[in-house]
Design a protein around this motif. Structure first.
Motif, PDB file in Angstrom:
ATOM      1  N   ASP A 148      34.047  39.290  38.470  1.00 18.86           N
ATOM      2  CA  ASP A 148      34.626  37.960  39.286  1.00 18.86           C
ATOM      3  C   ASP A 148      34.880  36.860  38.278  1.00 18.86           C
ATOM      4  O   ASP A 148      35.620  35.999  38.591  1.00 18.86           O
ATOM      5  CB  ASP A 148      33.863  37.974  40.347  1.00 18.86           C
ATOM      6  CG  ASP A 148      34.094  38.878  41.553  1.00 18.86           C
ATOM      7  OD1 ASP A 148      34.995  39.481  41.471  1.00 18.86           O
ATOM      8  OD2 ASP A 148      33.539  38.680  42.541  1.00 18.86           O
ATOM      9  N   GLY A 149      33.925  36.892  37.254  1.00 18.58           N
ATOM     10  CA  GLY A 149      33.744  35.825  36.465  1.00 18.58           C
ATOM     11  C   GLY A 149      33.051  34.474  37.033  1.00 18.58           C
ATOM     12  O   GLY A 149      33.638  33.413  36.466  1.00 18.58           O
ATOM     13  N   MET A 150      32.524  34.870  37.799  1.00 15.82           N
ATOM     14  CA  MET A 150      31.605  33.755  38.907  1.00 15.82           C
ATOM     15  C   MET A 150      30.506  34.183  39.556  1.00 15.82           C
ATOM     16  O   MET A 150      30.128  35.558  39.501  1.00 15.82           O
ATOM     17  CB  MET A 150      32.544  32.977  39.716  1.00 15.82           C
ATOM     18  CG  MET A 150      32.937  33.832  40.750  1.00 15.82           C
ATOM     19  SD  MET A 150      33.883  33.288  42.347  1.00 15.82           S
ATOM     20  CE  MET A 150      35.359  32.995  41.449  1.00 15.82           C
ATOM     21  N   GLU A 151      29.687  33.325  39.717  1.00 15.43           N
ATOM     22  CA  GLU A 151      28.345  33.799  40.606  1.00 15.43           C
ATOM     23  C   GLU A 151      28.631  34.512  41.867  1.00 15.43           C
ATOM     24  O   GLU A 151      29.701  34.192  42.484  1.00 15.43           O
ATOM     25  CB  GLU A 151      27.506  32.690  40.792  1.00 15.43           C
ATOM     26  CG  GLU A 151      26.707  32.158  39.378  1.00 15.43           C
ATOM     27  CD  GLU A 151      25.665  33.250  38.700  1.00 15.43           C
ATOM     28  OE1 GLU A 151      25.008  33.653  39.663  1.00 15.43           O
ATOM     29  OE2 GLU A 151      25.977  33.446  37.717  1.00 15.43           O
ATOM     30  N   ASP A 162      37.602  50.037  32.100  1.00 13.37           N
ATOM     31  CA  ASP A 162      37.548  48.766  31.407  1.00 13.37           C
ATOM     32  C   ASP A 162      36.741  47.845  31.823  1.00 13.37           C
ATOM     33  O   ASP A 162      36.070  47.201  31.445  1.00 13.37           O
ATOM     34  CB  ASP A 162      38.916  48.298  31.265  1.00 13.37           C
ATOM     35  CG  ASP A 162      39.779  49.402  30.498  1.00 13.37           C
ATOM     36  OD1 ASP A 162      39.102  50.125  29.641  1.00 13.37           O
ATOM     37  OD2 ASP A 162      41.275  49.190  30.447  1.00 13.37           O
ATOM     38  N   GLN A 163      36.950  47.587  33.240  1.00 13.96           N
ATOM     39  CA  GLN A 163      36.217  46.751  34.138  1.00 13.96           C
ATOM     40  C   GLN A 163      35.751  47.471  35.486  1.00 13.96           C
ATOM     41  O   GLN A 163      36.071  47.475  36.435  1.00 13.96           O
ATOM     42  CB  GLN A 163      37.249  45.398  34.502  1.00 13.96           C
ATOM     43  CG  GLN A 163      37.357  44.585  33.459  1.00 13.96           C
ATOM     44  CD  GLN A 163      38.085  43.174  34.065  1.00 13.96           C
ATOM     45  OE1 GLN A 163      38.868  43.398  34.918  1.00 13.96           O
ATOM     46  NE2 GLN A 163      37.735  42.355  33.600  1.00 13.96           N
ATOM     47  N   ASN A 180      40.527  34.616  42.711  1.00 13.94           N
ATOM     48  CA  ASN A 180      39.365  34.325  41.895  1.00 13.94           C
ATOM     49  C   ASN A 180      38.331  35.192  42.071  1.00 13.94           C
ATOM     50  O   ASN A 180      38.013  35.581  41.147  1.00 13.94           O
ATOM     51  CB  ASN A 180      39.076  32.595  42.189  1.00 13.94           C
ATOM     52  CG  ASN A 180      40.017  31.766  41.938  1.00 13.94           C
ATOM     53  OD1 ASN A 180      40.601  31.842  40.951  1.00 13.94           O
ATOM     54  ND2 ASN A 180      40.322  30.855  42.944  1.00 13.94           N
ATOM     55  N   ARG A 181      38.119  35.584  43.329  1.00 13.93           N
ATOM     56  CA  ARG A 181      37.053  36.341  43.702  1.00 13.93           C
ATOM     57  C   ARG A 181      37.803  38.015  43.503  1.00 13.93           C
ATOM     58  O   ARG A 181      38.134  38.390  44.833  1.00 13.93           O
ATOM     59  CB  ARG A 181      36.160  36.165  44.958  1.00 13.93           C
ATOM     60  CG  ARG A 181      35.016  36.890  45.101  1.00 13.93           C
ATOM     61  CD  ARG A 181      34.248  36.130  46.347  1.00 13.93           C
ATOM     62  NE  ARG A 181      33.863  34.854  46.545  1.00 13.93           N
ATOM     63  CZ  ARG A 181      32.932  34.297  45.748  1.00 13.93           C
ATOM     64  NH1 ARG A 181      32.047  34.988  45.012  1.00 13.93           N
ATOM     65  NH2 ARG A 181      32.658  33.050  45.703  1.00 13.93           N
ATOM     66  N   ARG A 182      37.730  38.524  42.602  1.00 14.26           N
ATOM     67  CA  ARG A 182      38.598  39.627  42.460  1.00 14.26           C
ATOM     68  C   ARG A 182      37.989  40.924  43.186  1.00 14.26           C
ATOM     69  O   ARG A 182      38.738  41.845  43.447  1.00 14.26           O
ATOM     70  CB  ARG A 182      38.742  40.019  40.842  1.00 14.26           C
ATOM     71  CG  ARG A 182      39.592  38.913  39.981  1.00 14.26           C
ATOM     72  CD  ARG A 182      39.805  39.367  38.545  1.00 14.26           C
ATOM     73  NE  ARG A 182      40.209  40.815  38.388  1.00 14.26           N
ATOM     74  CZ  ARG A 182      39.795  41.501  37.850  1.00 14.26           C
ATOM     75  NH1 ARG A 182      38.366  41.320  37.283  1.00 14.26           N
ATOM     76  NH2 ARG A 182      40.160  42.753  37.643  1.00 14.26           N
TER      77      ARG A 182
END
Length: 337
Positions: free
Chosen positions: A216-219, A50-51, A172-174
């Motif tokens: 991660d949803g972030m840079e 999935d991811q 946050n940083r998965r």
């Protein structure tokens, strides 16, 4: 080297005496009762459909079964770390047989109450310092001892190793999260041919960074860079902050006295020859090859200073003492393999 290849690759067969056989991976040392479940949780993350996990190399490695596992009881109790050096030494004796997609993942017993990110940062560097202080092999001659130098890399058993830490406190940083404290050891040899200037290396970084953004949803962290690149410091990539604006604390690693070994300790600055109008610096490149260079001129690309300088003849005498094998490092490694 960027976090691009932070999480392990894979191969393996459970070692004799292990309590359980993992679905993929070679176990070095004994597998404790909690070990198989901890490893399987990691494998689920790496193979998630999935991811997709950002590190395509790690995913490929699991499928190739070139990922190695080791287990340690506690990141907080130093008395439980004794098996770690043996696990790492055994891995360094076999990793080249597993191919370029390989890493050693060391998992620590999951905790009921996870610690803070700052505490895990301290524990991570305490483990590396513990390994370094007990290392029986000299630090590689071409590797700086100071983490502040651009070509520095953690080394053990005479081998440069890129190291990555994952913790339960990374939320946050998965891509740096794991349910248990985890350290991944990746010999720098596996990155040969994947340098940033190569088409394959550049393409891999582009793909992985895009996957990091989605996962991660972030840079990607600003600390991620390329080994030897100006401005990059390897140690900053080992343990990343959990937020985009976070900063990594100063590196607490200290090279022990005598880390170079008896024949590799840099000598004090050399006095210039009387008939030489300018001093020279001794340079070394990533292949362990030495050269003399005018001290007043900045070192050219891919070369770095050794800290030894002086007159030409004295510099040449130093080089003759430390450069006893003229073959490039990769040639020596292939011959050893």
């Amino acid at each position: 080297m960027p976090h691009d290849r932070s999480l392990p690759p894979a191969r393996a067969t459970a070692a004799a005496g292990s309590a359980a056989r993992l679905p993929a991976g070679r176990v070095i040392g004994a597998t404790p009762a909690w070990g198989a479940a901890a490893a399987e949780q990691l494998l689920e993350t790496l193979l998630g459909a999935d991811q997709p996990f950002p590190c395509t190399f790690a995913v490929a490695a699991v499928k190739k079964q070139s990922l190695c596992f080791g287990f340690v009881d506690s990141p907080h109790d130093e008395s439980t770390w004794a098996p770690l050096a043996g696990i790492l030494r055994e891995y360094l004796g076999l990793y080249q047989q597993l191919g370029k997609d390989t890493s050693l993942v060391v998992l620590f017993r999951p905790e009921e109450r996870p610690s803070t990110l700052d505490d895990y940062f301290d524990r991570f560097w305490a483990v590396l310092q513990y390994l370094h202080d007990g290392d029986t092999e000299p630090w590689p001659a071409s590797t700086p001892l100071d983490p502040g130098e651009v070509w520095w890399e953690f080394s053990f058993g005479g081998t440069e190793i890129f190291v990555v830490c994952n913790t339960p406190a990374h939320v946050n940083r998965r891509s740096r999260h794991n349910r248990s404290f985890m350290i991944t050891f990746q010999p720098r040899w596996v990155f040969e041919g994947l340098e940033a200037h190569t088409p394959r290396g550049a393409k891999a970084r582009q793909v992985i960074r895009n996957r990091i953004r989605r996962f991660d949803g972030m840079e990607p962290a600003g600390e991620l860079g390329n080994h030897g690149e100006e401005g990059n410091r390897e140690w900053r990539q080992y343990f990343l902050a959990d937020t985009a604006d976070g900063t990594v604390a100063a590196c607490p690693f200290t090279a022990r006295a005598g880390a170079r070994g008896q024949q590799q300790v840099p000598v004090a600055p050399l006095a210039a020859d009387a008939d030489q109008p300018a001093d020279y610096s001794v340079l070394v490149n990533s292949e362990g090859q030495f050269s003399l260079w005018p001290a007043a001129v900045p070192a050219p690309g891919r070369w770095r200073t050794t800290g030894v300088s002086g007159g030409r003849e004295e510099c040449l005498r130093y080089v003759s003492r430390v450069w006893t094998d003229m073959r490039p490092a990769r040639s020596r490694q292939r011959a050893a393999a």
